[in-house]
Design a protein around this motif. Structure first.
Motif, PDB file in Angstrom:
ATOM      1  N   GLU A 117       0.665  -1.142  -0.063  1.00 37.87           N
ATOM      2  CA  GLU A 117      -0.069  -0.029   0.033  1.00 37.87           C
ATOM      3  C   GLU A 117       0.940   1.119  -0.051  1.00 37.87           C
ATOM      4  O   GLU A 117       0.571   2.302  -0.648  1.00 37.87           O
ATOM      5  CB  GLU A 117      -0.906   0.045   1.156  1.00 37.87           C
ATOM      6  CG  GLU A 117      -2.075  -1.116   1.218  1.00 37.87           C
ATOM      7  CD  GLU A 117      -1.667  -2.248   1.582  1.00 37.87           C
ATOM      8  OE1 GLU A 117      -2.190  -3.325   1.192  1.00 37.87           O
ATOM      9  OE2 GLU A 117      -0.434  -2.344   2.318  1.00 37.87           O
ATOM     10  N   GLU A 118       2.046   1.172   0.677  1.00 38.44           N
ATOM     11  CA  GLU A 118       2.705   2.365   0.833  1.00 38.44           C
ATOM     12  C   GLU A 118       3.524   2.491  -0.278  1.00 38.44           C
ATOM     13  O   GLU A 118       3.624   3.521  -0.916  1.00 38.44           O
ATOM     14  CB  GLU A 118       3.931   2.293   2.121  1.00 38.44           C
ATOM     15  CG  GLU A 118       3.241   2.345   3.557  1.00 38.44           C
ATOM     16  CD  GLU A 118       4.177   1.952   4.447  1.00 38.44           C
ATOM     17  OE1 GLU A 118       5.016   1.108   4.233  1.00 38.44           O
ATOM     18  OE2 GLU A 118       4.308   2.548   5.683  1.00 38.44           O
ATOM     19  N   MET A 119       4.055   1.295  -1.192  1.00 42.05           N
ATOM     20  CA  MET A 119       4.813   1.640  -2.270  1.00 42.05           C
ATOM     21  C   MET A 119       3.784   2.024  -3.431  1.00 42.05           C
ATOM     22  O   MET A 119       3.982   2.507  -4.420  1.00 42.05           O
ATOM     23  CB  MET A 119       5.068   0.194  -2.799  1.00 42.05           C
ATOM     24  CG  MET A 119       6.525  -0.241  -1.923  1.00 42.05           C
ATOM     25  SD  MET A 119       7.596  -1.330  -2.490  1.00 42.05           S
ATOM     26  CE  MET A 119       8.608  -1.721  -1.436  1.00 42.05           C
ATOM     27  N   THR A 120       2.397   1.808  -3.309  1.00 42.29           N
ATOM     28  CA  THR A 120       1.539   2.205  -4.216  1.00 42.29           C
ATOM     29  C   THR A 120       1.622   3.663  -4.423  1.00 42.29           C
ATOM     30  O   THR A 120       1.501   4.336  -5.306  1.00 42.29           O
ATOM     31  CB  THR A 120       0.137   1.685  -3.926  1.00 42.29           C
ATOM     32  OG1 THR A 120       0.234   0.234  -3.961  1.00 42.29           O
ATOM     33  CG2 THR A 120      -0.978   2.064  -4.810  1.00 42.29           C
ATOM     34  N   THR A 121       1.577   4.196  -3.189  1.00 44.20           N
ATOM     35  CA  THR A 121       1.366   5.843  -3.066  1.00 44.20           C
ATOM     36  C   THR A 121       2.702   6.351  -3.661  1.00 44.20           C
ATOM     37  O   THR A 121       2.889   7.286  -4.191  1.00 44.20           O
ATOM     38  CB  THR A 121       1.116   6.343  -1.433  1.00 44.20           C
ATOM     39  OG1 THR A 121       1.981   5.476  -0.738  1.00 44.20           O
ATOM     40  CG2 THR A 121      -0.143   6.168  -1.430  1.00 44.20           C
ATOM     41  N   ASP A 122       3.958   5.465  -3.525  1.00 47.76           N
ATOM     42  CA  ASP A 122       5.316   6.296  -3.910  1.00 47.76           C
ATOM     43  C   ASP A 122       5.409   5.886  -5.362  1.00 47.76           C
ATOM     44  O   ASP A 122       5.675   6.977  -5.836  1.00 47.76           O
ATOM     45  CB  ASP A 122       6.282   5.473  -3.045  1.00 47.76           C
ATOM     46  CG  ASP A 122       6.370   5.768  -1.701  1.00 47.76           C
ATOM     47  OD1 ASP A 122       6.881   5.068  -0.884  1.00 47.76           O
ATOM     48  OD2 ASP A 122       6.067   6.941  -1.222  1.00 47.76           O
ATOM     49  N   PHE A 123       4.888   4.971  -5.732  1.00 46.91           N
ATOM     50  CA  PHE A 123       5.056   4.824  -7.175  1.00 46.91           C
ATOM     51  C   PHE A 123       3.986   5.190  -8.115  1.00 46.91           C
ATOM     52  O   PHE A 123       4.012   4.965  -9.396  1.00 46.91           O
ATOM     53  CB  PHE A 123       5.348   3.205  -7.362  1.00 46.91           C
ATOM     54  CG  PHE A 123       6.720   2.740  -6.883  1.00 46.91           C
ATOM     55  CD1 PHE A 123       6.739   1.218  -6.620  1.00 46.91           C
ATOM     56  CD2 PHE A 123       7.429   3.550  -6.527  1.00 46.91           C
ATOM     57  CE1 PHE A 123       7.888   0.895  -5.790  1.00 46.91           C
ATOM     58  CE2 PHE A 123       8.875   2.977  -5.943  1.00 46.91           C
ATOM     59  CZ  PHE A 123       8.905   1.537  -5.713  1.00 46.91           C
ATOM     60  N   GLU A 124       2.801   5.691  -7.446  1.00 44.35           N
ATOM     61  CA  GLU A 124       1.668   5.897  -8.237  1.00 44.35           C
ATOM     62  C   GLU A 124       1.049   4.901  -9.307  1.00 44.35           C
ATOM     63  O   GLU A 124       0.686   5.168 -10.094  1.00 44.35           O
ATOM     64  CB  GLU A 124       1.999   7.025  -8.997  1.00 44.35           C
ATOM     65  CG  GLU A 124       2.412   8.374  -8.225  1.00 44.35           C
ATOM     66  CD  GLU A 124       3.071   9.506  -9.038  1.00 44.35           C
ATOM     67  OE1 GLU A 124       3.313   9.266 -10.197  1.00 44.35           O
ATOM     68  OE2 GLU A 124       3.248  10.430  -8.467  1.00 44.35           O
TER      69      GLU A 124
END
Lengths: 465, 368
Positions: B137-144
């Protein structure tokens, strides 16, 4: 079926691994000298039968055969060295003897034998090899009080020993009794005053005194007083004569003769006891100690006795409790002497009543208010009693002496070390009764398991529990 | 947004020693290239002066006439930030590329330092560095981009490989290489890493200004709060008995000097232990931790216990006392652990099940 062979030899002839035949039973043969001990003599049918039965109960004493004492190799049964403790003497009551265990030796007028002791104390003395108790700082205090009381009337020295359950009140009372006896006082010790009010002894209504007499108890009391104080009583004589029920005692008879007459005949025992006490109240030569255990039982408004209308009889209407109450309240007084009572804290049948608690200043379990029920008469009888609080816990030194006494008596199942002592002391919080009965005698701790190095099983080798 | 771009440019783009044959230049379409006479242009012929003048004239003529801007003119159009723009997941692929670049560079570095390939014995002796990466989830926000399992796994595989190189570098002692790798890895590490790695580890109990420990113990449904304070050993009562034989040196017994023995007081709900627990087994259970640790008489214990019955309360107090002893004396930890005193007894009352009379008891079996 084996008939002719003796059973013991048969078993011995078999190899060790095999089990004995089920038809052959082995029982211990009675020792040679006792063959005919249990035979019934000169009774028909006791002839020996010609056929030897395989199983016969004759000439057998079951499986028991007493062993030679030299064969007893268990350490518990080894003859132990006798406890060498000093015997109780008044000279030993000093500060530096606090924490020392002293023995109550058996004498001709042994109060423990004749007066008796409370039940718990009796059991403890049975378990111990010697009857003993430890000297505490409260013992020294009490003996100092008694020394000062030896020259004062008894109504000035009326103490009640108080404290929680198991703190050593009865033991202290016994120590006081032994001390006074050694100091040549006249001692009247009632170890179980509960028996005077719990309807276990005969009571007879007396019209003259308008109280219920307890003749059998009076007789027993006279006998005990006589046995313990015979030397002193022989020196005292009656001032007034007594004539009662065709028995008469002239004015010069010794109190010992009076008491012995009363102890033989229950019909006159109550009157004799009353007279004896009156005479003791008159003489001022020898101090008198009246020691009463279960003191609170006579202060309960309702005894277990019932009158013909089935209402409970009051303690001051019974002869024996009445005289205790009178002396305890100071209405009657010995010219020299003291009155000491010891409460029993945890007796639900005869609890410590409000009147006593008010007088002694003891807080009690339940809160009391001015609206709680109190009897004016009993308040009157309780007036002037002084509280002598017994310390709730042993000091470590006293506890150590007690521990050593039991240790030398082989009472410990666990190895005796300071860890066990400290553990038991901590668990019992120093309470004497809990320390001895639940700590030393009641513990299930045993010796630590020993690792057997020779076994091949690793789990046994590691000593895993 | 390529969050790595700036980092990488500043940190890793500086080559270690290799000299590049070409310099980095921004991309310029050939039509816009301006060639000077001295420069070499591939495939360019020598032009006549007349042709050059004609060309110059053409360009000069066109410029003032053309006032409108052609939308298809690529000269002023903004360039896409990343070369992966047309993947639609530029940030994700940029990061993947940067990580792969970082891995390849680091591998090269370590190979030159003879740290790769690492023999088995050396690999076993590496310093353990457990890592906790960011959640999908956190990587989703980082990588868009939506981090599916496969994409997340791809990223974490690369990160784990980088982490291995970090371990090698730190164990070997190359701090600069380790720092560089660490700076990349720290971007992808979860903020809850400390908490996650320290889960299940006992928090150390601190003593307050009076030297008291405050611990908790639990058993079944009972909970006990335990305060322990060391007993102050005051000067012991002087024994005033004077043994005459000893004074004159005539005694044969070797008398030991008296030891000052302190005793523990245990109060449970402000009541002495002997009064609160009438059963000896409960008392022994409470005193057992002190016995096992060998600190009988060293600490005074005050407890407040709630819930449950006698066994639960005594077990909870024993647990609390064991933890308190461990707080005062960490050396006793091993012996208390072996005696299973520091462990919260997990046994609880088993629930009743349907079809059974109790937890295990079955109803009477009826043949018919």
């Amino acid at each position: 079926m084996v008939l002719a062979l003796s059973r013991a030899s048969l078993c011995r002839s078999l190899p060790q691994g095999t089990a004995c035949l089920p038809s052959v039973r082995t029982y211990a043969n009675s020792p040679p000298g006792q063959q005919g001990q249990f035979k019934i003599q000169n009774v028909k049918g006791s002839r020996k039968s010609k056929v030897n039965k395989t199983f016969s109960r004759k000439n057998r004493i079951g499986a028991f055969r007493s062993m030679n004492p030299s064969q007893l190799t268990v350490p518990v049964l080894q003859p132990r060295p006798s406890l060498s403790m000093p015997s109780f003497k008044p000279e030993l009551m000093t500060e530096n003897m606090i924490g020392q265990v002293v023995a109550f030796n058996q004498t001709l007028n042994d109060p423990i034998k004749y007066f008796g002791t409370p039940k718990n104390m009796l059991l403890e003395f049975r378990l111990l090899s010697q009857r003993c108790s430890v000297i505490r700082n409260i013992t020294i205090l009490t003996t100092e009080e008694l020394n000062s009381a030896a020259s004062e009337p008894s109504h000035k020295t009326r103490y009640v020993l108080t404290g929680p359950s198991g703190c050593g009140k009865s033991f202290l009372l016994l120590q006081a009794v032994q001390y006074c006896l050694a100091k040549e006082w006249i001692v009247i010790y009632i170890p179980r005053a509960k028996t005077t009010v719990n309807s276990t002894t005969t009571h007879v209504y007396d019209l003259r005194t308008q109280t219920y007499l307890q003749p059998n108890y009076a007789q027993q009391t006279l006998r005990r007083i006589l046995e313990v104080n015979s030397a002193n009583l022989q020196t005292l004589t009656m001032r007034d004569g007594l004539s009662y029920e065709r028995r008469s005692f002239s004015s010069g008879t010794t109190l010992a003769q009076l008491a012995s007459a009363g102890s033989k005949d229950p019909a006159i025992s109550s009157v004799v006891l009353e007279t004896l006490l009156t005479e003791l109240c008159r003489q001022s030569k020898i101090p008198v100690l009246l020691a009463v255990d279960d003191f609170q039982s006579i202060y309960n408004q309702k005894t277990s006795y019932r009158d013909p209308h089935f209402s409970a009889i009051r303690p001051y209407h019974l002869a024996i409790p009445r005289f205790i109450l009178e002396f305890a309240s100071g209405k009657r007084s010995f010219p020299k002497g003291a009155i000491i009572g010891a409460l029993t804290a945890a007796d639900p049948a005869f609890p410590v009543t409000n009147e006593l608690m008010d007088e002694l200043g003891v807080p009690g379990v339940h809160p009391r208010s001015p609206y709680s029920k109190r009897s004016k008469i009993l308040q009157e009888y309780a007036r002037g009693l002084r509280n002598l609080p017994v310390p709730t816990e042993f000091s470590p030194r006293e506890a150590a002496s007690v521990f050593e006494t039991w240790m030398r008596d082989n009472a410990l199942t666990a190895p005796a070390n300071d860890e066990l002592f400290l553990a038991k002391y901590t668990e019992s919080a120093g309470n004497p009764k809990a320390f001895v009965w639940q700590g030393i005698l009641g513990t299930l701790e045993g010796a630590a398991p020993v690792v057997n190095e020779s076994t091949s099983w690793p789990q046994l080798r590691e000593g895993r529990i | 947004m390529n969050i790595l771009r700036s980092q990488i440019c500043s940190v890793l783009r500086r080559p270690l020693y290799r000299q590049l044959t070409t310099t980095a230049r921004p991309f310029v379409p050939p039509a816009q290239l301006v060639f000077h006479d001295n420069l070499y242009v591939p495939g360019a012929k020598e032009l006549d002066d007349s042709t050059v003048e004609a060309l110059v004239g053409e360009t000069n003529e066109q410029e003032p006439e053309d006032d409108e801007e052609d939308p298809n003119d690529d000269r002023d159009k903004p360039h896409p930030d990343s070369p992966n723009f047309y993947t639609g997941r530029s940030s994700y692929y940029d990061n993947i590329v940067e990580l792969q670049n970082a891995i390849s560079r680091t591998r090269g570095t370590l190979q030159r330092l003879h740290l790769l390939p690492l023999p088995d014995f050396a690999r076993k002796s590496l310093q353990p560095m457990p890592t906790v990466w960011k959640t999908p989830e956190e990587m989703t926000t980082d990588f868009e981009t939506n981090m599916t399992i496969s994409r997340y796994r791809r990223v974490t595989t690369l990160l784990n490989e980088l982490n291995e190189y970090l371990r090698i570098a730190t164990t070997a002692g190359y701090a600069d290489v380790a720092d560089r790798i660490g700076s990349i890895i720290s971007i992808f590490e979860s903020g809850k890493k400390e908490a996650f790695l320290s889960r299940g580890i006992r928090k150390p109990v601190l003593l307050d200004q009076h030297g008291r420990s405050y611990t908790f113990g639990k058993r079944k449904t009972s909970a006990a709060r335990v305060w322990m304070i060391p007993v102050k050993s005051s000067t012991h009562e002087t024994i005033s008995d004077v043994n005459v034989e000893e004074v004159f040196g005539l005694s044969n017994e070797h008398k030991r000097s008296p030891v000052n023995v302190t005793v523990s007081t245990i109060l449970v709900n402000n009541i002495p232990i002997a009064e609160y627990f009438p059963q000896p087994v409960d008392r022994e259970r409470i005193v057992r931790p002190l016995k096992v640790a060998g600190v009988l008489g060293k600490y005074n214990v005050f407890t407040i216990v709630r819930g449950g019955g006698t066994t639960g309360q005594s077990g909870a107090i024993a647990h609390g006392i064991a933890k308190g002893i461990f707080a005062h004396e960490p050396e006793t930890g091993l012996v208390l652990k072996r005696a299973k005193l520091l462990r919260r007894d997990p046994r609880m009352v088993e629930r009743k099940k349907t079809g059974l009379a109790k937890a295990r008891k079955r109803y009477t079996w009826v043949k018919r």
